[in-house]
Design a protein around this motif. Structure first.
Motif, PDB file in Angstrom:
ATOM      1  N   GLY A   1      12.830 -25.776  51.411  1.00  0.00           N
ATOM      2  CA  GLY A   1      12.554 -27.117  51.912  1.00  0.00           C
ATOM      3  C   GLY A   1      11.634 -27.136  53.111  1.00  0.00           C
ATOM      4  O   GLY A   1      11.665 -28.057  53.920  1.00  0.00           O
ATOM      5  N   ARG A   2      10.784 -26.120  53.237  1.00  0.00           N
ATOM      6  CA  ARG A   2       9.842 -26.077  54.354  1.00  0.00           C
ATOM      7  C   ARG A   2       8.421 -26.325  53.874  1.00  0.00           C
ATOM      8  O   ARG A   2       8.109 -26.194  52.698  1.00  0.00           O
ATOM      9  N   ILE A   3       7.554 -26.645  54.813  1.00  0.00           N
ATOM     10  CA  ILE A   3       6.130 -26.717  54.522  1.00  0.00           C
ATOM     11  C   ILE A   3       5.380 -25.860  55.536  1.00  0.00           C
ATOM     12  O   ILE A   3       5.859 -25.623  56.648  1.00  0.00           O
TER      13      ILE A   3
ATOM     14  N   VAL B   1       8.397 -28.837  66.957  1.00  0.00           N
ATOM     15  CA  VAL B   1       7.907 -30.057  66.313  1.00  0.00           C
ATOM     16  C   VAL B   1       8.969 -31.141  66.369  1.00  0.00           C
ATOM     17  O   VAL B   1      10.158 -30.863  66.253  1.00  0.00           O
ATOM     18  N   ILE B   2       8.496 -32.355  66.558  1.00  0.00           N
ATOM     19  CA  ILE B   2       9.333 -33.520  66.332  1.00  0.00           C
ATOM     20  C   ILE B   2       8.907 -34.144  65.018  1.00  0.00           C
ATOM     21  O   ILE B   2       7.715 -34.397  64.809  1.00  0.00           O
ATOM     22  N   ILE B   3       9.849 -34.356  64.122  1.00  0.00           N
ATOM     23  CA  ILE B   3       9.552 -35.078  62.889  1.00  0.00           C
ATOM     24  C   ILE B   3      10.191 -36.455  63.005  1.00  0.00           C
ATOM     25  O   ILE B   3      11.402 -36.574  63.209  1.00  0.00           O
ATOM     26  N   ALA B   4       9.364 -37.477  62.919  1.00  0.00           N
ATOM     27  CA  ALA B   4       9.840 -38.840  63.120  1.00  0.00           C
ATOM     28  C   ALA B   4       9.556 -39.682  61.888  1.00  0.00           C
ATOM     29  O   ALA B   4       8.451 -39.633  61.336  1.00  0.00           O
ATOM     30  N   GLY B   5      10.557 -40.417  61.444  1.00  0.00           N
ATOM     31  CA  GLY B   5      10.348 -41.330  60.325  1.00  0.00           C
ATOM     32  C   GLY B   5       9.578 -42.550  60.785  1.00  0.00           C
ATOM     33  O   GLY B   5       9.751 -43.034  61.901  1.00  0.00           O
ATOM     34  N   ALA B   6       8.674 -43.053  59.935  1.00  0.00           N
ATOM     35  CA  ALA B   6       7.883 -44.231  60.297  1.00  0.00           C
ATOM     36  C   ALA B   6       7.736 -45.121  59.074  1.00  0.00           C
ATOM     37  O   ALA B   6       6.630 -45.349  58.595  1.00  0.00           O
ATOM     38  N   ASN B   7       8.870 -45.570  58.564  1.00  0.00           N
ATOM     39  CA  ASN B   7       8.908 -46.450  57.401  1.00  0.00           C
ATOM     40  C   ASN B   7       8.508 -45.723  56.111  1.00  0.00           C
ATOM     41  O   ASN B   7       9.350 -45.065  55.509  1.00  0.00           O
ATOM     42  N   ASN B   8       7.240 -45.780  55.716  1.00  0.00           N
ATOM     43  CA  ASN B   8       6.878 -45.149  54.455  1.00  0.00           C
ATOM     44  C   ASN B   8       6.135 -43.826  54.607  1.00  0.00           C
ATOM     45  O   ASN B   8       5.588 -43.302  53.651  1.00  0.00           O
ATOM     46  N   TYR B   9       6.129 -43.298  55.815  1.00  0.00           N
ATOM     47  CA  TYR B   9       5.608 -41.946  55.992  1.00  0.00           C
ATOM     48  C   TYR B   9       6.321 -41.270  57.142  1.00  0.00           C
ATOM     49  O   TYR B   9       7.124 -41.880  57.847  1.00  0.00           O
ATOM     50  N   LEU B  10       6.011 -39.980  57.350  1.00  0.00           N
ATOM     51  CA  LEU B  10       6.584 -39.220  58.466  1.00  0.00           C
ATOM     52  C   LEU B  10       5.479 -38.885  59.454  1.00  0.00           C
ATOM     53  O   LEU B  10       4.316 -38.760  59.084  1.00  0.00           O
ATOM     54  N   GLU B  11       5.881 -38.685  60.693  1.00  0.00           N
ATOM     55  CA  GLU B  11       4.934 -38.203  61.691  1.00  0.00           C
ATOM     56  C   GLU B  11       5.454 -36.910  62.301  1.00  0.00           C
ATOM     57  O   GLU B  11       6.646 -36.782  62.586  1.00  0.00           O
ATOM     58  N   LEU B  12       4.540 -35.958  62.511  1.00  0.00           N
ATOM     59  CA  LEU B  12       4.903 -34.704  63.164  1.00  0.00           C
ATOM     60  C   LEU B  12       4.219 -34.650  64.525  1.00  0.00           C
ATOM     61  O   LEU B  12       3.003 -34.821  64.617  1.00  0.00           O
ATOM     62  N   TRP B  13       5.003 -34.368  65.560  1.00  0.00           N
ATOM     63  CA  TRP B  13       4.477 -34.447  66.924  1.00  0.00           C
ATOM     64  C   TRP B  13       4.784 -33.186  67.719  1.00  0.00           C
ATOM     65  O   TRP B  13       5.819 -32.549  67.524  1.00  0.00           O
ATOM     66  N   ASN B  14       3.886 -32.888  68.616  1.00  0.00           N
ATOM     67  CA  ASN B  14       4.212 -32.009  69.744  1.00  0.00           C
ATOM     68  C   ASN B  14       5.306 -32.703  70.552  1.00  0.00           C
ATOM     69  O   ASN B  14       5.231 -33.907  70.813  1.00  0.00           O
ATOM     70  N   LYS B  15       6.320 -31.926  70.952  1.00  0.00           N
ATOM     71  CA  LYS B  15       7.487 -32.546  71.572  1.00  0.00           C
ATOM     72  C   LYS B  15       7.134 -33.328  72.840  1.00  0.00           C
ATOM     73  O   LYS B  15       7.592 -34.443  73.054  1.00  0.00           O
ATOM     74  N   VAL B  16       6.309 -32.718  73.671  1.00  0.00           N
ATOM     75  CA  VAL B  16       5.964 -33.369  74.939  1.00  0.00           C
ATOM     76  C   VAL B  16       5.220 -34.680  74.691  1.00  0.00           C
ATOM     77  O   VAL B  16       5.546 -35.731  75.248  1.00  0.00           O
TER      78      VAL B  16
ATOM     79  N   ILE C   1      11.638 -29.472  56.531  1.00  0.00           N
ATOM     80  CA  ILE C   1      11.678 -30.919  56.364  1.00  0.00           C
ATOM     81  C   ILE C   1      13.133 -31.351  56.422  1.00  0.00           C
ATOM     82  O   ILE C   1      13.998 -30.679  55.847  1.00  0.00           O
ATOM     83  N   PRO C   2      13.438 -32.424  57.151  1.00  0.00           N
ATOM     84  CA  PRO C   2      14.836 -32.871  57.207  1.00  0.00           C
ATOM     85  C   PRO C   2      15.408 -33.018  55.803  1.00  0.00           C
ATOM     86  O   PRO C   2      14.771 -33.624  54.937  1.00  0.00           O
ATOM     87  N   PRO C   3      16.582 -32.460  55.574  1.00  0.00           N
ATOM     88  CA  PRO C   3      17.155 -32.405  54.219  1.00  0.00           C
ATOM     89  C   PRO C   3      17.179 -33.752  53.508  1.00  0.00           C
ATOM     90  O   PRO C   3      16.918 -33.814  52.319  1.00  0.00           O
TER      91      PRO C   3
END
Lengths: 142, 142
Positions: free
Chosen positions: B86-88, B104-119, B19-21
């Motif tokens: 700090g991992r899950i 994985v791409i971890i993207a912030g989305a205001n009040n939650y995070l999203e995890l994506w396949n990079k492509v 998880i991003p620090p």
DNA sequence: CCATATTTCGCCACAATTCCCCACTTTCTA
DNA sequence: TAGAAAGTGGGGAATTGTGGCGAAATATGG
């Protein structure tokens, strides 16, 4: 306690099912098994069951209907407790109702658990997801 | 806590993702992973999840729909906590849903995070940006 | 009432998985 | 440039799924 997740277990030859370890502490004091409206078994922790029983008996129904409601609710329910290994034995009548044989899906549903036949679960899951996404999108509209 | 930014990580052979620090403090008490409507995994901090669960269970829906909503929402969700680094660990079912393998791409989305396949993320990002600009422009018109 | 048979239940054991901790290497920062 | 922080990988201990054995309880027939 909030119940999450989806777990798959085998039933041993004596009809016992393991409860997911993370739920065991919450169910140590006992649980109540009841037939679900859909083809499944519902497992309530003791306190949730008491709440449910309260709302039933204090509901706005006539005495005669209340008696019938009581019968339907309590006669079909079983008070169960975990064994030392964190397993429960499934009553035959409930297994038949849910058509569970030797594989079970245990699914969290907020304040209770549901036990499903694996095949039935897969199709129910598809329906539930479809409906849920529709509802969520409609909620997000305002 | 507001979640910002876009981060890229590898998944190790045991399925763990850092998880991003900067987000770790906010997620120390636990997080909930759920499948997104799009092909991604959504990670809610515990308090955000509780809010969401409340709005779902108190929403204006009939009992049978409510049961389905419960099923879809809670059965597909996982309660997770960070390890010492700090991992899950990503549950397999969610990885499959998001088609995530080893990046994985971890993207912030205001009040939650999203995890994506990079492509998938790359193409989704293009669509999202296009739509966002259109929305912003329409907002600026008055 | 006793004895036998059958079922139920708790306990143990093994294999597999999961979880937790440690270590190394790279990157960023002061 | 040195120190700290973070990404990545691996090993060992603890937990858990699952099958099986044996004791206790119940039922049945004599």
């Amino acid at each position: 306690m909030m119940f999450f997740g989806e777990f798959e277990y085998k039933i041993d030859e004596k009809g016992r099912v393991p409860i997911p370890p993370r739920f065991r502490k919450a169910l140590r004091e006992g649980l109540v098994l009841a037939p679900g409206i859909e083809k499944c078994i519902i497992a309530y922790p003791l306190d949730e069951w008491k709440k449910l029983a309260d709302t039933l008996t204090t509901g706005p129904v006539t005495p005669s209907k209340l008696r019938r409601l009581n019968r339907a609710t309590f006669a079909a329910a079983f008070s169960i407790s975990l064994d030392g290994q964190g397993r429960i034995a499934l009553p035959i009548s409930l297994k038949q109702h849910a058509e569970i044989v030797d594989e079970v899906i245990i699914a969290g549903a907020n304040n209770y658990l549901e036990l499903w036949n694996k095949v039935h679960w897969e199709s129910e899951k598809a329906i539930s997801q479809e409906q849920a996404w529709q509802i969520i999108e409609s909620l997000e509209r305002h």
